[in-house]
Design a protein around this motif. Structure first.
Motif, PDB file in Angstrom:
ATOM      1  N   ASN A 163      -1.588  -0.432   9.653  1.00 25.20           N
ATOM      2  CA  ASN A 163      -1.534  -0.103   8.236  1.00 25.20           C
ATOM      3  C   ASN A 163      -2.717  -0.588   7.400  1.00 25.20           C
ATOM      4  N   VAL A 175      -7.328   1.997  -2.018  1.00 26.47           N
ATOM      5  CA  VAL A 175      -7.237   3.451  -2.034  1.00 26.47           C
ATOM      6  C   VAL A 175      -6.952   3.944  -3.446  1.00 26.47           C
ATOM      7  N   TYR A 176      -7.806   4.862  -3.910  1.00 27.13           N
ATOM      8  CA  TYR A 176      -7.619   5.541  -5.190  1.00 27.13           C
ATOM      9  C   TYR A 176      -7.451   7.033  -4.903  1.00 27.13           C
ATOM     10  N   GLN A 182      -3.666   3.335  -6.183  1.00 28.74           N
ATOM     11  CA  GLN A 182      -2.319   3.512  -5.671  1.00 28.74           C
ATOM     12  C   GLN A 182      -1.678   2.130  -5.554  1.00 28.74           C
ATOM     13  N   ARG A 183      -0.853   1.788  -6.519  1.00 27.92           N
ATOM     14  CA  ARG A 183      -0.294   0.441  -6.619  1.00 27.92           C
ATOM     15  C   ARG A 183       0.976   0.345  -5.776  1.00 27.92           C
ATOM     16  N   GLN A 186       0.518  -1.622   1.653  1.00 31.41           N
ATOM     17  CA  GLN A 186      -0.335  -0.908   2.606  1.00 31.41           C
ATOM     18  C   GLN A 186       0.463   0.083   3.444  1.00 31.41           C
ATOM     19  N   GLU A 188       3.077   1.774   2.465  1.00 32.18           N
ATOM     20  CA  GLU A 188       3.382   2.939   1.643  1.00 32.18           C
ATOM     21  C   GLU A 188       2.134   3.792   1.395  1.00 32.18           C
ATOM     22  N   VAL A 189       0.964   3.164   1.295  1.00 31.20           N
ATOM     23  CA  VAL A 189      -0.282   3.931   1.135  1.00 31.20           C
ATOM     24  C   VAL A 189      -0.535   4.780   2.385  1.00 31.20           C
ATOM     25  N   LEU A 192       1.785   7.693   2.411  1.00 33.36           N
ATOM     26  CA  LEU A 192       1.377   8.706   1.436  1.00 33.36           C
ATOM     27  C   LEU A 192       0.238   9.560   1.975  1.00 33.36           C
TER      28      LEU A 192
END
Length: 759
Positions: A163, A175-176, A182-183, A186, A188-189, A192
């Motif tokens: 992750n 990560v943007y 993206q708050r 890791q 969940e990022v 996504l």
């Protein structure tokens, strides 16, 4: 704080007076497709000299295809770039003083460069100082896959473990998406990105040295920009991931995009069932065997973008996450964590011909319930956290050379934590008020910027249990600057200065003890200070592909993890500030296109890094200092075969590494993947460390005689990913809104250079 706020307002909204030139000329027109008359949104329009040399006179078209360009009088060529295609709009144009209207310019879009994109022959990238910008064609080999599949094609970017996105194996990436962070965790990022189709990517910015406009972010930023033009109708993307890592994990993601009229919306859902194991063996004889079995997670996303008028857009995004995780330890102990988080953001952009203003409001509400089974006694900890932020970002093109940027933001953090064996709460309350200003300039061969940011914080909290309160109030001035020079075609030099800060998280500050494993306790440290980082880098690039960089960073009060002595024995993990951490690094990136043909391509990539690191400080009553030389080598081969087969093979090697206070011995491992695309279906089989060589062995330095450890991640890690794209495919391209989240578009050209020569 009142003085800080007043200064921020002056920085954010200060005016600039300028004189008008008598030979000032304005050029305006509208670009549309010759075949279907649809506007060309975000096309790059530039004036060139009679012999074809670039000038600083450029503009981007809006959502109607309209552009307004300021220049000086003279004779020029008028050219444009759209979707990596270069078009000559006027081979000769006499530009008089005043305003010249060209009307509607039909543009015939050829398929020549699209063939390059389809075959993946020449991935596209361009540099802006230390920032790399990858165009859509850079991700051609990942067609049919997820955004995460596309990101893996960026040289030097890799996923560590399951992750962590890392750059050159050294820096963790933030990560943007469309300029917005993206708050989320890791995990969940990654979920996504696995649930988004790579076809949504317009370009990706790898911002290695974030400037003052990025809220003091320390780590490199990966900014993913979605396409501004989309096919009308309903389109979907589904991804199924199965992973074997001694235990089996599964993840199912589905995303549906609905584009209609002036709106673009999506809904997504991800279900994850994750399991893994790792074992840490200490020289003291303690064996800590940790199993995450299982971690069930749900993620729901909703988003919409609306075009309200010319240069006028509104958008919103909602993300909800829920996870239920069980951690099992070899000593019969276990943790169970249930947590949930809801995040929402609302953003509005207004863009005129010479200026733009973006307003962002965001907030989140989260909670977690940690229950620890310690045999004779169960302990429960409940956390509730709230976050809110409002920010303004403004950009104004002062002239054809200079652009002014400014912004201000206010954010609020509140945390309440309750432990069953305590009668009161642990709390944290934090206000942050910040502002920045930046002046950018662009000439044919020289460009750059200077900027500064003021970051003010006011933090206070209660440790509970009669342990007292803690507080901190102060401000810091952060500066940044960059100068780029192109002495000749295919060559560029840049010198960049940057500064940023890292504030301790509330879990590091609050003074309660929780079980992190069977062998280690984790304890808070309310005395932690904010860490400040300042860096200087010199970068040379050749053909926008090979690069050589020399950099120096100096971090004041770096936050590290330490093991202080504990009464009664046992091991405790706690965060501390060192006095400084300094690094001197040399980095070399060498891509080599060995074969570049229509049906077959072969690209070799070598990354070499050498670093000298110095650390010094004090842990409790013990002085600490360390210095170490580190080398990093990564060598990869990427193959593209007929019938949409792709193969990647790579090997990574680290010499001894000094990670915070841990000295880790050399490591190496192998990565491999093979992919096949069959129409709308794509399948990828990947393996990491098939020979289980990536075992971290080392020692914890400050302990007398050293505390040796060995961490085994129980490789190999095998993963099968199946992706399917569905929905409407052959429809007329619609006029959707232009996205102006990133205000740098006012001075950034849309043209991109090839990072490998076409053959």
């Amino acid at each position: 704080m009142r003085h800080i706020l007043l200064l921020l307002l002056v920085l954010a909204f200060g005016g600039v007076l300028r004189a008008q030139s008598p030979d000032e000329a304005w050029l305006e027109g509208t670009l549309v497709s010759k075949t279907d008359k649809t506007p060309l949104v975000n096309a790059f329009v530039v004036l060139r000299t009679a012999d074809g040399a670039d000038t600083p006179f450029s503009a981007l078209t809006d959502e109607k295809g309209y552009f307004l360009l300021k220049a000086t009088t003279g004779t020029y060529r008028l050219a444009g770039t759209f979707v990596q295609q270069t078009i000559i709009l006027r081979p000769s144009l006499e530009l008089p003083a005043g305003r010249l209207q060209l009307g509607t310019l039909p543009v015939e879009l050829t398929r020549e460069l699209e063939a390059v994109v389809v075959e993946g022959k020449t991935p596209l990238v361009r540099y802006e100082g230390s920032t790399l910008i990858f165009g859509e064609a850079a991700f051609a080999k990942a067609r049919g896959g997820s955004v995460l599949d596309g990101l893996k094609l960026i040289p030097g970017l890799q996923i560590e473990g399951a992750n962590k996105l890392k750059l050159y194996g050294i820096s963790t990436l933030a990560v943007y998406i469309d300029g917005r962070p993206q708050r989320m965790s890791q995990d969940e990022v990654i979920a996504l990105l696995q649930g988004m189709s790579v076809s949504e990517i317009a370009q990706v910015e790898l911002i290695r040295e974030p400037g003052v406009e990025y809220s003091g972010v320390t780590t490199p930023i990966l900014n993913i920009k979605r396409k501004t033009r989309a096919d009308e109708g309903v389109k979907g993307f589904t991804s199924l991931v199965g992973t074997y890592h001694q235990l089996f994990s599964e993840q199912l993601s589905t995303r549906v995009n609905l584009n209609y009229g002036r709106s673009r919306s999506y809904v997504s859902y991800t279900l994850g069932n994750k399991r893994y194991r790792e074992t840490t063996t200490l020289s003291s004889g303690v064996v800590d065997d940790l199993r995450v079995d299982p971690r069930v997670s749900h993620q729901v996303g909703l988003g919409t973008d609306l075009t309200l008028g010319k240069g006028h857009s509104l958008g919103a995004q909602f993300l909800g996450n829920y996870a239920d995780e069980r951690l099992r330890f070899s000593q019969g102990m276990s943790n169970r964590i249930k947590w949930s988080n809801l995040y929402a953001t609302l953003f509005h952009t207004f863009r005129a011909s010479r200026w733009s203003l973006q307003t962002t409001a965001e907030g989140s509400r989260g909670s977690s319930d940690l229950r620890r089974d310690q045999g004779a006694m169960d302990v429960a900890t409940k956390d509730d956290n709230r976050f809110a932020r409002i920010a303004l970002d403004f950009a104004h093109r002062l002239s054809s050379i200079f652009t002014l940027y400014a912004g201000a933001e206010v954010s609020r953090v509140a945390v309440d934590s309750r432990v069953t064996n305590r009668a009161d709460e642990l709390t944290l309350r934090e206000w942050n008020i910040e502002g920045y200003t930046k002046l950018g300039f662009r000439l044919p061969k020289v460009s750059g910027f200077v900027g500064l940011r003021i970051a003010g914080e006011d933090r206070k909290g209660s440790l509970g249990g009669g342990l007292g309160d803690f507080f901190r109030s102060g401000s810091e001035l952060l500066t940044s600057a960059s100068l780029r020079y192109a002495p000749a075609r295919d060559h560029e030099l840049s010198l960049t200065h940057s500064s940023s800060y890292t504030r301790p998280s509330y879990r590091d500050l609050l003074g309660y003890t929780s079980v992190a494993s069977a062998a280690f306790l984790r304890k808070g440290n309310s005395a932690l200070r904010t860490a400040y980082r300042r860096g200087l880098s010199l970068n040379y690039t050749y053909m926008r592909a090979a690069q050589l960089e020399l950099s120096y960073t100096d971090t004041e009060d770096p936050i590290v993890e330490a093991m202080p002595p504990m009464l009664g024995g046992g091991l405790v993990l706690r965060r501390y500030n060192l006095d400084y951490s300094r690094t001197l690094r040399a980095l070399l990136v060498l891509p080599l296109p060995l074969v570049s043909q229509k049906k077959f391509s072969w690209l070799a990539l070598t990354i070499l890094a050498a670093q000298r690191q110095w650390d010094a400080g004090r842990i409790e009553t013990n002085d600490y200092s360390a210095a170490l030389n580190t080398q990093f080598v990564q060598h990869r081969h990427s193959f593209s075969f007929p019938s949409d087969w792709t193969v990647d093979l790579g090997v990574t090697y680290y010499s001894g590494v000094l990670y915070e206070l841990y000295r880790i011995q050399r490591q190496w491992w192998i990565d491999a993947s093979v992919s096949k695309r069959m129409g709308n279906l794509r399948a990828t089989l990947s393996a990491r460390d098939p020979f289980n060589t990536n075992i971290a062995r080392g020692s914890y330095n400050p302990v007398v005689n050293g505390l040796a450890f060995e961490r085994n991640w129980h490789s190999p890690r095998l993963e099968l990913t199946i992706s399917y794209s569905w929905g409407k495919k052959s429809v007329k391209a619609q006029d959707t809104r232009a996205r102006y989240d990133d205000l740098k578009r006012l001075t950034t050209g849309a043209s991109e250079g090839m990072n490998t020569p076409a053959q």
